[in-house]
Write an enzyme that holds these catalytic residues in place. Structure first.
Site, mmCIF file in Angstrom:
data_model
loop_
_atom_site.group_PDB
_atom_site.id
_atom_site.type_symbol
_atom_site.label_atom_id
_atom_site.label_comp_id
_atom_site.label_asym_id
_atom_site.label_seq_id
_atom_site.Cartn_x
_atom_site.Cartn_y
_atom_site.Cartn_z
ATOM 1 N N SER A 1 -23.865 32.001 -1.873
ATOM 2 C CA SER A 1 -23.694 33.598 -2.044
ATOM 3 C C SER A 1 -23.598 33.974 -3.525
ATOM 4 O O SER A 1 -23.769 34.817 -4.190
ATOM 5 C CB SER A 1 -23.373 34.988 -0.981
ATOM 6 O OG SER A 1 -23.771 35.203 0.163
ATOM 7 N N SER B 1 -25.480 36.556 -0.935
ATOM 8 C CA SER B 1 -24.826 38.572 -1.189
ATOM 9 C C SER B 1 -24.307 38.656 -2.486
ATOM 10 O O SER B 1 -24.325 39.912 -1.843
ATOM 11 C CB SER B 1 -23.958 37.662 0.321
ATOM 12 O OG SER B 1 -22.945 37.800 0.152
ATOM 13 N N LYS C 1 -17.464 42.233 -6.637
ATOM 14 C CA LYS C 1 -18.209 42.325 -5.763
ATOM 15 C C LYS C 1 -17.577 43.265 -4.916
ATOM 16 O O LYS C 1 -16.177 43.208 -4.748
ATOM 17 C CB LYS C 1 -18.610 41.121 -5.085
ATOM 18 C CG LYS C 1 -19.665 41.086 -3.891
ATOM 19 C CD LYS C 1 -19.792 39.556 -3.556
ATOM 20 C CE LYS C 1 -20.601 39.600 -2.224
ATOM 21 N NZ LYS C 1 -21.076 37.902 -2.122
HETATM 22 N N1 GLN Z 1 -26.814 33.494 2.848
HETATM 23 C C1 GLN Z 1 -25.851 32.895 3.741
HETATM 24 C C2 GLN Z 1 -25.210 33.805 5.184
HETATM 25 O O1 GLN Z 1 -25.607 34.493 5.188
HETATM 26 C C3 GLN Z 1 -24.393 32.625 2.912
HETATM 27 C C4 GLN Z 1 -23.944 33.929 2.495
HETATM 28 C C5 GLN Z 1 -22.239 33.715 2.117
HETATM 29 O O2 GLN Z 1 -22.653 32.841 0.677
HETATM 30 N N2 GLN Z 1 -21.465 34.887 1.608
HETATM 31 O O3 GLN Z 1 -24.219 33.230 5.425
#
Ligand code: GLN
Length: 533
Positions: A196, A172, A97
């Site tokens: 995420s 994400s 990532k």
């Molecule tokens: N969707 C959640 C957010 O937008 C979690 C994102 C993540 O785990 N990086 O904060």
């Protein structure tokens, strides 16, 4: 292996018996066996993925940056020096990532702010797998600074879900999840702040795990919300998840919150769940779980019982406050962490600033996308004098209550089960204009982050032809218990990981590029061996 074949591989002239190698189904465990038996070389294995990238990447767009030259070169080196490079991960291709810094490889965090950022060091988790001689295929797409649940907040491109190209891969870590699901990587690294890793794993039909907070070093993970962020594996099987996790964990003096797991991560073997008590929190089933997801979830609970486990209803009474608390704490920490992007030290700088304030304002105004700005504004507001106690202080108290709910529940059960997400993959564009609808995607995953607990998602079937994720949450440091249970369950479910690639990509314009999207960095060459020396 016969010695002629070994010599041929070492000379780089091995003739690949590649027939039957299906990147949509191949696990790291099987790939390793083929490597060790000399059935295939690392260069040949790597080529399977580079070929698959060439075949499907224009549809999926999982990667921000490919490193094909390096992958080809490094895999050949692993083959040549296989005596010295014999570790358990040696020669296995991986995707990373793009919020983990990699020395010599542009790291963008999917933000215009870091479009040209060349890190001068490598994240500990990535360095650890590099030192085990994995072959890096490239850096994967994500929501900008990991803020989002669909990978649509990337400044560069929209990634499609390989099961249905008109839907999102989740986020994400959507690029990493889509890359693995589409056979564009054998496995991948992601990060999980509020879901995420687990949420995109669920939407893409693969396995994803968030370890106990602190188990994997955050050094070199570009910080979003430091008290919640964790790096973890995205893989095609639970065994692979354990294998990769073994090489990610460990105490790192460079991360003050890093801890050594009390016992080493074991490779799972369980086929039964005799005596395992699984709690099913009623609050998680009251959040609008769609019928198809609920049906697969209930079937999976029945399988737990068939395997000798027992499912009991439990209560985690503060669940409804977890999401609101998260959306104070995460933006608060993000607003502090992102203060460093000021156009002075690195990354994007606006053109021709007239003074320092103009430099700050325009650099940040032009460099950050809308969701990142929204988080910075919420966080700055929640942390301002006069509001701090009312918002941030309170949210931290709620966090304690959420953690206590789990402590009390784990006095009576070994693991907790829930659907990973309330719905299967949703259509690209369907939640982009409604931040609250997007935030709801993580309602089942966020509480484990607030409590610092390990949790994983495994695919448990399809609904409308799209994968459904089954989440297991364990007490802190129960990685082995989680992996054993998930392994047994995975065997009983027998999910076929090969996606259908149905539908067509949803494009914002004909090329999938927004007019104001910056071009992603081009293919580059780097050498992890140089970076490692
Ligand atoms: N969707 C959640 C957010 O937008 C979690 C994102 C993540 O785990 N990086 O904060």
């Amino acid at each position: 292996m016969n010695s002629d074949r070994r010599r041929a591989i070492e000379r780089g002239t091995g003739d690949a018996p590649l027939r039957g190698l299906d990147p949509l189904r191949l696990t790291a465990r099987d790939a390793k066996r083929l490597l060790v038996d000399g059935e295939i070389s690392s260069a040949e294995l790597t080529k399977v993925y580079l070929d698959q990238i060439a075949a499907v990447e224009s549809k999926v767009r999982a990667y921000i940056l490919h490193t094909p030259d390096n992958a080809a070169k490094y895999s050949t080196k692993v083959d040549r020096e296989m005596q010295a490079m014999r570790g358990p991960l040696a020669g296995l291709p991986i995707a990373v990532k793009d919020n983990m810094v990699t020395e010599g490889v542009t790291t963008t965090c999917a933000s215009k702010m870091l479009h040209n950022y060349q890190p001068v060091y490598t994240a500990t988790a990535v360095r650890q797998v590099w030192e085990d001689h994995v072959v890096m295929l490239g850096k994967t797409n994500l929501d900008e600074f990991a803020m989002g649940s669909s990978t649509e907040n990337s400044a560069y491109q929209v990634t499609a879900n390989p099961w249905d190209l008109s839907t999102v891969p989740g986020g994400s870590s959507g690029g990493s999840a889509a890359a693995v699901a589409a056979g564009e990587a054998l496995w991948a690294l992601g990060s999980d702040t509020g879901g995420s890793i687990r949420q995109p794993a669920a939407l893409c039909g693969i396995v994803g795990m968030k370890p106990t907070y602190g188990a994997v070093s955050r050094y070199g993970l570009i910080a979003f919300a430091s008290s919640l962020d964790q790096i973890g594996p995205l893989t095609r099987s639970v065994y692979d998840c354990a294998l990769l996790l073994q090489h990610l964990v460990g105490h790192d003096p460079r991360d003050a919150t890093s801890v050594e797991l009390p016992e080493p991560v074991a490779l799972p073997t369980a086929e039964r769940l005799d005596g395992l008590r699984v709690g099913v929190p009623s609050e998680y089933l009251a959040v609008g779980i769609e019928p198809g997801v609920r049906a697969r979830f209930d079937e999976t609970l029945a399988r737990i019982e068939e395997l000798g486990g027992a499912c009991v209803e439990i209560s985690l009474p503060h669940t409804e406050y977890a999401l609101p608390a998260y959306y104070i704490i995460a933006p608060a920490e993000a607003s502090a962490n992102l203060a460093r992007f000021d156009g002075v030290r690195y990354g994007y700088r606006c053109a021709d600033p007239v003074d320092l304030l103009d430099l700050y304002e325009r650099t940040r105004g032009e460099g950050f996308g809308p969701e990142v700005k929204r988080r910075i504004m919420i966080g700055t507001y929640a942390l301002s004098a006069g509001y701090y106690d009312a918002y941030y202080g309170r949210a931290q108290k709620v966090r304690t209550l959420v953690r206590r709910d789990f402590d009390e529940a784990f006095a009576g059960v070994d693991l907790i089960a829930s659907p990973t997400t309330p719905t299967v993959a949703f259509k690209a564009g369907s939640r982009t204009s409604d931040p609250l609808a997007m935030y709801m995607s993580d309602i089942c995953t966020i509480p484990a982050n607030l409590a610092g607990l390990p949790a994983l998602s495994i695919p448990c079937g399809l609904s409308d032809g799209l994968p459904v994720g089954f989440q297991l949450i364990g007490p802190a440091f129960s990685e082995n218990r989680l992996l054993e249970a998930a392994h047994a369950l995975e065997g009983a479910i027998g999910f076929d990981t090969a996606p259908t690639f149905r539908g067509a990509r949803r494009e914002r314009d004909a090329n999938g590029w927004r007019a104001d999207w910056p071009a992603p960095p081009g293919p580059i060459t780097f050498s992890p061996e140089d970076a490692q020396s």
